[in-house]
Design an enzyme around this catalytic site. Sequence first.
Site, PDB file in Angstrom:
ATOM      1  N   GLY A 238       0.827  -1.205   0.000  1.00 51.49           N
ATOM      2  CA  GLY A 238       0.000   0.000   0.000  1.00 51.49           C
ATOM      3  C   GLY A 238       0.853   1.243   0.000  1.00 51.49           C
ATOM      4  O   GLY A 238       2.057   1.178  -0.258  1.00 51.49           O
ATOM      5  N   ASN A 239       0.244   2.368   0.274  1.00 48.52           N
ATOM      6  CA  ASN A 239       0.999   3.622   0.346  1.00 48.52           C
ATOM      7  C   ASN A 239       0.366   4.535   1.392  1.00 48.52           C
ATOM      8  O   ASN A 239      -0.633   4.181   2.016  1.00 48.52           O
ATOM      9  CB  ASN A 239       1.098   4.289  -1.026  1.00 48.52           C
ATOM     10  N   ARG A 240       0.949   5.699   1.568  1.00 45.57           N
ATOM     11  CA  ARG A 240       0.573   6.563   2.692  1.00 45.57           C
ATOM     12  C   ARG A 240      -0.621   7.463   2.424  1.00 45.57           C
ATOM     13  O   ARG A 240      -0.982   8.277   3.264  1.00 45.57           O
ATOM     14  CB  ARG A 240       1.762   7.457   3.068  1.00 45.57           C
ATOM     15  N   SER A 241      -1.233   7.351   1.263  1.00 50.04           N
ATOM     16  CA  SER A 241      -2.372   8.235   0.969  1.00 50.04           C
ATOM     17  C   SER A 241      -3.524   7.970   1.940  1.00 50.04           C
ATOM     18  O   SER A 241      -3.865   6.816   2.208  1.00 50.04           O
ATOM     19  CB  SER A 241      -2.827   7.984  -0.471  1.00 50.04           C
TER      20      SER A 241
END
Length: 466
Positions: A238-241
């Site tokens: 995933g990512n930090r958004s």
Amino acid sequence: MSQPGRLAGRLVALGITGSIAAFKAVDLLRLLRAEGADVVVLMTPSATRFVAPLTLAALSRRPVDADVLDLLPDGRIGHVITADAADVVVVAPATAHWLGAMAHGLAADVVTATCLATSAPVVVGPAMDGDMYAHPATQANVRILREEFGYRIVEPETGGLASGQVGIGRLAALERIVDAAIDAIGERPIRKPDPADRPPRLADADDLARDADDLVGRHVVVTAGGTAEPIDPVRFIGNRSTGAMGIAVCEAARDRGARVTLIAGMVQAAIPAGVEVIHAETAAAMQAALATLVETPTGGAGFDALVMAAAVADFRPAAPADRKIARTDAGLTLELLPNPDLLAGLGRRVRGLDETGASTGTPILPRPVLVGFAAETGGLDRAAAKLGTKRVDLLVANDVTEAGSGFGTTTNRVTLFAADGRVDPLPLLPKRIVANRILDRVAGLLDARDAAAQTGATPTPGRTSS
Ligand code: CTP
């Protein structure tokens, strides 16, 4: 009723804590403003559940400080700036909990932290249930505030309480609190008359209160949040958004009259009311959701504008396991495959172009307006090129390493790159205002598209008169 102008030039820090009487703080703010005060609102986290910070920001024309760890939009430490600049701190309503925290110097919220850090007079208006107010613990805390700290306590009044009981505990009449603030300031000189020494004003406060209807009849699709590309049933890449920017666009578009569809990835912000939601947690699911919207049976687009704020993962595990991968001492190597660029694919599709850029002869008309985002690290040099490769009408670029502009912040500093070559760097702004600036462009592009269609000219959504 108090005389107008008795607080002219004064900065009043209005601290609101989580009592049912918090709604009265809106009127207290109005009264303080009517006396000529410049007001900055501080809230404890529980106060934000009783009254919306947006309301108080719009009325005070300043960002509300509700997080002791948050920096001001300009990077300064909010409660310290407020503590040094305020001519008076007014805490109303003050809960039993807050009185206890204050009496013991427990600065876990901005209201307590500001009171600890200030040398300005402090006025406190307690509000709570009668038994709570009468309790020796509360009375001891009130005594510490009054006698040891020199705070002015505007005693609560007797009357009907939220609990259904009748007793002492109702927030004092607001005029009494205003009078106490004026009295506490007395003849002291204005502490910080220079606006630069005070907490910042909203760059464009009117944007927050704005309620235009220039998107009535338009269908705006917004993607928001990061995608989660599965490794196995419990793990993902995933990512930090957090989805906050996309959610702000949804709210702003809804308030401007649009029908809004949110394609939600991994979104941490609350999904707004009045918005249709399609959950799509992987890039593939997002692609499928977009495909169902982009083509209608008649060959048109099922929406007028797409704001692609989602942080779509560029890679996915090649072969997600269907059972949880067990730990091994040998470690684990993952093979990743590239995900398609969804936005670039749409940019081609709406123009009737294939993967090579050759015409398929089937563009989508009227062509929807496409807005892309570019989250860069260390400068925006690549943003203009992304505008071309993705064939979007507007690219919203930001440097996520910049203070106040990263993931999970309430503000953003973006530069708008338009297909007509116009480049607009915006200042650091609350995300909701950034959303309105983006939608100003979208509305202009759609109007230009429709005007061109009526006159038979080539539709040029890349050009706008705004
Ligand atoms: N985007 C997309 N599909 C992808 C990756 C990104 O549709 N597989 C969209 C994003 O939603 C955003 C825009 O493309 O609107 C730009 O995303 P960004 O990650 O900045 O650019 P990339 O094209 O991924 O380029 P790079 O990773 O090299 O920065």
